[in-house]
Design an enzyme around this catalytic site. Sequence first.
Site, PDB file in Angstrom:
ATOM      1  N   LEU A 513       0.810  -1.211   0.000  1.00  0.00           N
ATOM      2  CA  LEU A 513       0.000   0.000   0.000  1.00  0.00           C
ATOM      3  C   LEU A 513       0.844   1.262   0.000  1.00  0.00           C
ATOM      4  CD1 LEU A 513      -2.821  -0.947   2.523  1.00  0.00           C
ATOM      5  CD2 LEU A 513      -2.870  -1.046   0.041  1.00  0.00           C
ATOM      6  N   GLY A 514       2.007   1.216   0.635  1.00  0.00           N
ATOM      7  CA  GLY A 514       2.842   2.402   0.697  1.00  0.00           C
ATOM      8  C   GLY A 514       4.001   2.202   1.641  1.00  0.00           C
ATOM      9  N   GLY A 516       6.741   4.175   4.580  1.00  0.00           N
ATOM     10  CA  GLY A 516       6.950   5.287   5.495  1.00  0.00           C
ATOM     11  C   GLY A 516       8.272   5.122   6.189  1.00  0.00           C
ATOM     12  N   ALA A 517       8.507   6.003   7.163  1.00  0.00           N
ATOM     13  CA  ALA A 517       9.790   5.987   7.862  1.00  0.00           C
ATOM     14  C   ALA A 517       9.990   4.703   8.642  1.00  0.00           C
ATOM     15  CB  ALA A 517       9.865   7.190   8.798  1.00  0.00           C
ATOM     16  N   GLY A 519       8.683   1.626   7.755  1.00  0.00           N
ATOM     17  CA  GLY A 519       8.615   0.402   6.977  1.00  0.00           C
ATOM     18  C   GLY A 519       7.539   0.451   5.917  1.00  0.00           C
ATOM     19  N   ILE A 520       7.174  -0.730   5.429  1.00  0.00           N
ATOM     20  CA  ILE A 520       6.222  -0.862   4.331  1.00  0.00           C
ATOM     21  C   ILE A 520       4.887  -1.331   4.895  1.00  0.00           C
ATOM     22  CG2 ILE A 520       5.774  -2.000   2.117  1.00  0.00           C
ATOM     23  CD1 ILE A 520       8.772  -2.480   1.893  1.00  0.00           C
ATOM     24  N   VAL A 521       3.794  -0.809   4.303  1.00  0.00           N
ATOM     25  CA  VAL A 521       2.450  -1.208   4.701  1.00  0.00           C
ATOM     26  C   VAL A 521       1.873  -2.107   3.622  1.00  0.00           C
ATOM     27  CG1 VAL A 521       0.135  -0.428   5.293  1.00  0.00           C
ATOM     28  CG2 VAL A 521       2.120   0.948   5.956  1.00  0.00           C
ATOM     29  N   ASP A 558     -10.013  15.624   7.304  1.00  0.00           N
ATOM     30  CA  ASP A 558      -9.265  14.692   6.435  1.00  0.00           C
ATOM     31  C   ASP A 558      -9.645  13.242   6.747  1.00  0.00           C
ATOM     32  OD1 ASP A 558      -7.534  14.029   4.406  1.00  0.00           O
ATOM     33  OD2 ASP A 558      -5.745  14.063   5.662  1.00  0.00           O
TER      34      ASP A 558
END
Length: 725
Positions: A513-514, A516-517, A519-521, A558
């Site tokens: 999915l994406g 970030g700082a 790790g990976i999701v 949001d």
Amino acid sequence: MRNVHPDADGVFRVVAQQKNGSVPIGASLTATEDARSWLSPSGDFAFGFQRIRGKDNYVLSIWYDKIPDKTIIWYPQGNPMVSRGSKVELINGRGLVLSDPQGTDIWISSPISNLAYAVMNDTGNFELFDSDSRKIWESFSFPADTMLPTQIMKRGGVINSQKSETNFTGGRFQLRLLPDGNLVLNSRDIRSNYPNTAYYISGTYDPSNSTNSGDQLMFDATGYMYILRRNGQRFDLTPNDALPSGDYYHRATLNFDGVFAQYYHPKNSAGNTSWSVPWLVPGNICRDIVGERGSGACGFNNVCSLNGASRPNCECPPGLPLLDPSDPYGDCKLNFTPSCNEDEPYYKEDLDFMEFTDVDWPGTGTTYVIIDSINTQECKDSCLHDCSCAMAIHDGDKCHKKRLPLSNGWTNESLSLKAFLKYRKGELPRVSFPQFPGKKKNQKTLITIISALLGSSVFVNVIFIGVICLGFFLNYQRKAKNHYPNTKSVNTNLPHFTYRELVEATNVFKEELGKGAFGIVYKDERPSWKKRRHLALGIAKGLAYLHEECSTQIIHCDIKPQNILLDEYYNAKISDFGLAKLLIRNQSRTNTGIRGTKGYVAPEWFRNTPVTTKVDVYSFGVLILEIISCRKSVKENESGNDYGAILTDWAWDCYEERILDTLVGNDLEALDDYKNLTTFVMVGLWCVQENPSLRPTMRNVIQMLDGVVEVSEPPCPFPLSVTIS
């Protein structure tokens, strides 16, 4: 006489000068800290807004005004709790109207074309009269959880309990006078209002002689309650001579814990005299409420014990926390759910049992196997090797195997059985689990053991101390091995997953999915329709809290899937308030630059107009449609066909053409629940209306999703777009 004063918004409204409890047309009250009220002639009763203890919410209600605790005896069913600044007004042609600070109607007594005035009388009954002084509406005909002297319940009548001490929405319990003449108490399924098995029955139905059956539940002016039979005879509920002589207030309340009790209180008492109870039913709700459906006096997996006032106390077993920490009478959550899915095998060596004595969960609806002539160890082994078995109860020589959730849990020292709750090792701490309810007995045993040790020889005591030190050392070594080297240990209640569990959950890390700082999701296997419903309702409740229950109103700005966190039970937590906007008191809208994420942004952001909480409602509408369909709000179609690319457009087309099976991708579980599926889609379409005034509040959304309020047919969400095309 009437005076005219301006409200905070500059609108002039009538302020009633009461005389003999009378309230004129146009009179209004506003929910504030120092709100006025409409009093009965004696001043015994008041009608108005009371602030809910510990919250910044108010409840439109009738209460005893001369008693220090201001005991509430009436509130409107369905929508009783409102935010600060809400208003109730007496309007000709409409009746008694309750509205929120934005002017949206929340509750209306009944449309009355020739309404003349209202009266708060000394019986505690609020009444509306027409120009001919005929009574056309009264609070006595729409009771909340309480009956008062001179009030009558006819056959078919019902009152519901509160949900909790501070939640005035409809609770789990009902008092009903059935058409056959029996007065009963039963729990109910709140969503469907379906009644469960009665746990109290008056016995006033006579199948051989209908004239001997009950006809009305009476509460006479002297404070005595009885069932009036059709032949005119009485079936007494209040025991003879149970009430004192003198000047007393009387009431009968179905409490939020399911106990129906009559109370009296001296009218002219000094100090904080409490209410006295001459009688109540049932005598032991923990034991008497057992049935096939419902959770019992306490929530699912919870344990009920009776206090000295014959009212239930609820306590979760050790290691099983409350699902809602603010509701001790609610459900307790389990950290391990046995699975029979062949793709998710479990291993018996990974499992263990918590053992309880003097506790039983006798709900028959959760028992699926009873084995005769079996000992305790054989009972445990049978449950251990059965993936459907969550608990085994060994009673005498019988083994009761149970599924989750456990119901009707109760405790009593006279119970001679043992209960074994299965859990996965490592998910619960290895502690000695106290017994119910004999905690003092266990403590006494521990004190006896320690006393015996201290009274023994020095040699024995040295050995005893050495064993303790060795235990601490080994425990320290074990903890040290369980942490990464060169890092500090951090205490946390976050769940830990093995690599194998992560591989299975993400289908071998198939979809990223994406990043970030940290790790990976990766994306998880589609959730069930039941979980998706639970998720949608949880998000709605979170937004309602931000919009109406916080001391400072918050617009999140949001709302999108990435900002919704889930725990292991799919409980939703709204996160990332970086774009949130605070509203100062009495402010309902604000001017600010465009905020949000493409696909979830409400149209008014682009119109240079002030925004309200309705922008979050729009985003929630998109989100609930995503939850229903399990697809993104904007879909990139590689075939070049734009049909269905915008989720809100596609959802409207599917709804209008009655092809919801297409919207949910032929999800059989969702289609089997077609009524709720339709409700959820309709709610989503109401939320994404281009006109913000057409969108419901999040409180209204919860009521529609819960089935408390019927959902009307939504119009096309984007009429401007349709017209142009």
